[in-house]
Write a protein that holds these residues in place. Structure first.
Motif, PDB file in Angstrom:
ATOM      1  N   ARG A   1      -7.068  13.287  -3.340  1.00 46.00           N
ATOM      2  CA  ARG A   1      -5.708  13.774  -3.114  1.00 46.00           C
ATOM      3  C   ARG A   1      -5.062  14.214  -4.416  1.00 46.00           C
ATOM      4  N   PHE A   2      -4.231  15.230  -4.302  1.00 42.74           N
ATOM      5  CA  PHE A   2      -3.364  15.665  -5.398  1.00 42.74           C
ATOM      6  C   PHE A   2      -1.994  15.904  -4.799  1.00 42.74           C
ATOM      7  N   TRP A   3      -0.948  15.546  -5.542  1.00 44.02           N
ATOM      8  CA  TRP A   3       0.404  15.731  -5.021  1.00 44.02           C
ATOM      9  C   TRP A   3       1.329  16.187  -6.133  1.00 44.02           C
ATOM     10  N   LEU A   4       2.077  17.234  -5.864  1.00 36.14           N
ATOM     11  CA  LEU A   4       3.120  17.705  -6.767  1.00 36.14           C
ATOM     12  C   LEU A   4       4.445  17.379  -6.109  1.00 36.14           C
ATOM     13  N   ASN A   5       5.286  16.645  -6.799  1.00 41.47           N
ATOM     14  CA  ASN A   5       6.516  16.131  -6.200  1.00 41.47           C
ATOM     15  C   ASN A   5       7.605  17.210  -6.210  1.00 41.47           C
ATOM     16  N   HIS A   6       7.410  18.201  -5.338  1.00 45.27           N
ATOM     17  CA  HIS A   6       8.339  19.316  -5.262  1.00 45.27           C
ATOM     18  C   HIS A   6       8.313  19.863  -3.838  1.00 45.27           C
TER      19      HIS A   6
ATOM     20  N   GLU B   1       0.840  -1.189   0.000  1.00 44.32           N
ATOM     21  CA  GLU B   1       0.000   0.000   0.000  1.00 44.32           C
ATOM     22  C   GLU B   1       0.883   1.250   0.000  1.00 44.32           C
ATOM     23  N   ARG B   2       0.403   2.301  -0.640  1.00 45.90           N
ATOM     24  CA  ARG B   2       1.174   3.538  -0.745  1.00 45.90           C
ATOM     25  C   ARG B   2       0.227   4.732  -0.651  1.00 45.90           C
ATOM     26  N   ASN B   3       0.695   5.798   0.002  1.00 41.25           N
ATOM     27  CA  ASN B   3      -0.045   7.046  -0.097  1.00 41.25           C
ATOM     28  C   ASN B   3       0.437   7.774  -1.349  1.00 41.25           C
ATOM     29  N   ILE B   4      -0.190   8.887  -1.659  1.00 44.03           N
ATOM     30  CA  ILE B   4       0.090   9.521  -2.945  1.00 44.03           C
ATOM     31  C   ILE B   4       1.515  10.060  -3.040  1.00 44.03           C
ATOM     32  N   ALA B   5       2.081  10.510  -1.925  1.00 50.95           N
ATOM     33  CA  ALA B   5       3.465  10.983  -1.942  1.00 50.95           C
ATOM     34  C   ALA B   5       4.421   9.819  -2.209  1.00 50.95           C
TER      35      ALA B   5
ATOM     36  N   GLY C   1       4.342  24.949   0.848  1.00 50.92           N
ATOM     37  CA  GLY C   1       3.755  26.201   0.414  1.00 50.92           C
ATOM     38  C   GLY C   1       2.329  26.392   0.882  1.00 50.92           C
ATOM     39  N   PRO C   2       1.690  27.461   0.392  1.00 49.28           N
ATOM     40  CA  PRO C   2       0.300  27.745   0.783  1.00 49.28           C
ATOM     41  C   PRO C   2      -0.619  26.580   0.434  1.00 49.28           C
ATOM     42  N   GLY C   3      -1.518  26.266   1.328  1.00 48.56           N
ATOM     43  CA  GLY C   3      -2.455  25.188   1.060  1.00 48.56           C
ATOM     44  C   GLY C   3      -1.832  23.812   1.107  1.00 48.56           C
ATOM     45  N   ALA C   4      -0.685  23.678   1.793  1.00 46.58           N
ATOM     46  CA  ALA C   4      -0.008  22.382   1.847  1.00 46.58           C
ATOM     47  C   ALA C   4      -0.936  21.323   2.419  1.00 46.58           C
ATOM     48  N   ARG C   5      -0.815  20.118   1.895  1.00 44.57           N
ATOM     49  CA  ARG C   5      -1.689  19.025   2.311  1.00 44.57           C
ATOM     50  C   ARG C   5      -0.862  17.829   2.720  1.00 44.57           C
ATOM     51  N   THR C   6      -1.425  17.017   3.596  1.00 45.71           N
ATOM     52  CA  THR C   6      -0.767  15.776   3.965  1.00 45.71           C
ATOM     53  C   THR C   6      -1.003  14.744   2.876  1.00 45.71           C
ATOM     54  N   PRO C   7      -0.141  13.725   2.779  1.00 42.35           N
ATOM     55  CA  PRO C   7      -0.336  12.699   1.753  1.00 42.35           C
ATOM     56  C   PRO C   7      -1.654  11.952   1.890  1.00 42.35           C
ATOM     57  N   GLY C   8      -2.193  11.903   3.104  1.00 42.46           N
ATOM     58  CA  GLY C   8      -3.495  11.270   3.284  1.00 42.46           C
ATOM     59  C   GLY C   8      -3.437   9.757   3.284  1.00 42.46           C
ATOM     60  N   PRO C   9      -4.567   9.109   3.002  1.00 38.60           N
ATOM     61  CA  PRO C   9      -4.659   7.660   3.114  1.00 38.60           C
ATOM     62  C   PRO C   9      -3.944   6.952   1.962  1.00 38.60           C
ATOM     63  N   ASP C  10      -3.698   5.653   2.142  1.00 40.29           N
ATOM     64  CA  ASP C  10      -3.157   4.847   1.052  1.00 40.29           C
ATOM     65  C   ASP C  10      -4.180   4.769  -0.076  1.00 40.29           C
ATOM     66  N   LEU C  11      -3.690   4.845  -1.298  1.00 40.13           N
ATOM     67  CA  LEU C  11      -4.551   4.811  -2.475  1.00 40.13           C
ATOM     68  C   LEU C  11      -4.148   3.645  -3.366  1.00 40.13           C
ATOM     69  N   PRO C  12      -5.116   2.818  -3.804  1.00 38.81           N
ATOM     70  CA  PRO C  12      -4.765   1.663  -4.630  1.00 38.81           C
ATOM     71  C   PRO C  12      -4.513   2.006  -6.090  1.00 38.81           C
ATOM     72  N   ASN C  13      -5.063   3.117  -6.560  1.00 38.89           N
ATOM     73  CA  ASN C  13      -4.950   3.483  -7.970  1.00 38.89           C
ATOM     74  C   ASN C  13      -4.697   4.977  -8.084  1.00 38.89           C
TER      75      ASN C  13
END
Length: 235
Positions: free
Chosen positions: A195-200, A40-44, A206-218
């Protein structure tokens, strides 16, 4: 970033749009659906382990937390062969290089079988906006934060994430009102799993930073394409 209420650019806006030119960047569907042993993996973690520029949900998943809810084909391999009644499919990786590199199809206009003959990657999701710019939802009291995939008039993919909860009717009208030239869109996920993640590093802090959140299968990822241009001749 945009402010979803004022529809203006805003550094700390609640609506993020990543515009992807599919002739320069590769779109990828990454899924654990066909591999019960896959970790399992989160989006990050998806972004880090597969060297992705960015990622967003590929769509909703079933109770087994692995299987995509609609039809899903990855690089010509069927991951989930069940096609439900959702009316939108995203397709990329054309068999014929003359076809668009990315396209959102309306299944009440183009049969799934035709799309599968033409594209290696096909993922079915709930339609938000029918081509050409038609909001297919009605006003509703139900609201949630939204992850969506859209196409603009130039055939580019738009990865859209809105932190503010809107009804899908309102969200669609916002998308169509923004200076994005949206012609079609599909729902990917809502509320907590969205979830949305920009790998930077700047994005994470930055503003509006978000946690990686739950594991996502797809997930739907964006990767840099390796150059296929011939090396310049030495002088």
């Amino acid at each position: 970033h945009f402010d979803s209420r004022s529809l203006k650019f805003a550094a700390d806006g609640d609506l993020t749009v990543l515009r992807v030119e599919p002739r320069i960047f590769a779109l990828k569907i990454l899924s654990t659906g066909s591999d019960p042993e896959a970790p399992e993996r989160n989006i990050a973690q998806w972004c880090e382990q597969f060297e992705l520029v960015a990622a967003i949900n590929a769509g909703m998943y079933q109770a087994d937390h692995r299987t995509h809810v609609g039809f899903c084909q990855v690089e010509g391999k069927v991951v989930n062969g069940f096609a439900n009644n959702y009316r939108s499919v995203a397709a990329f990786g054309p068999v014929d290089p003359g076809d668009p590199p990315f396209h959102l199809f309306d299944l009440d206009e183009t049969p799934l079988s035709d799309v599968l003959r033409r594209y290696q990657n096909v993922v079915q999701n709930l339609r938000l906006i029918k081509r050409d710019g038609e909001n297919r939802w009605q006003p509703s009291p139900d609201q949630w934060p939204e992850a969506a995939l859209a196409e603009d008039r130039q055939g580019r993919a738009l990865l859209v994430f809105c932190r503010t909860a809107w009804s899908m009717y309102e969200f669609n009208n916002i998308l169509l009102a923004l200076p994005l030239n949206v012609v079609a869109a599909q729902h990917l996920e809502g509320s907590g799993p969205a979830r949305f993640w920009l790998n930077h590093p700047a994005y994470e802090a930055g503003p509006g930073a978000r946690t990686p959140g739950p594991d996502l299968p797809n997930i739907l990822g964006v990767a840099r394409q390796l150059s296929t241009s011939p090396a310049p001749a030495s002088e």
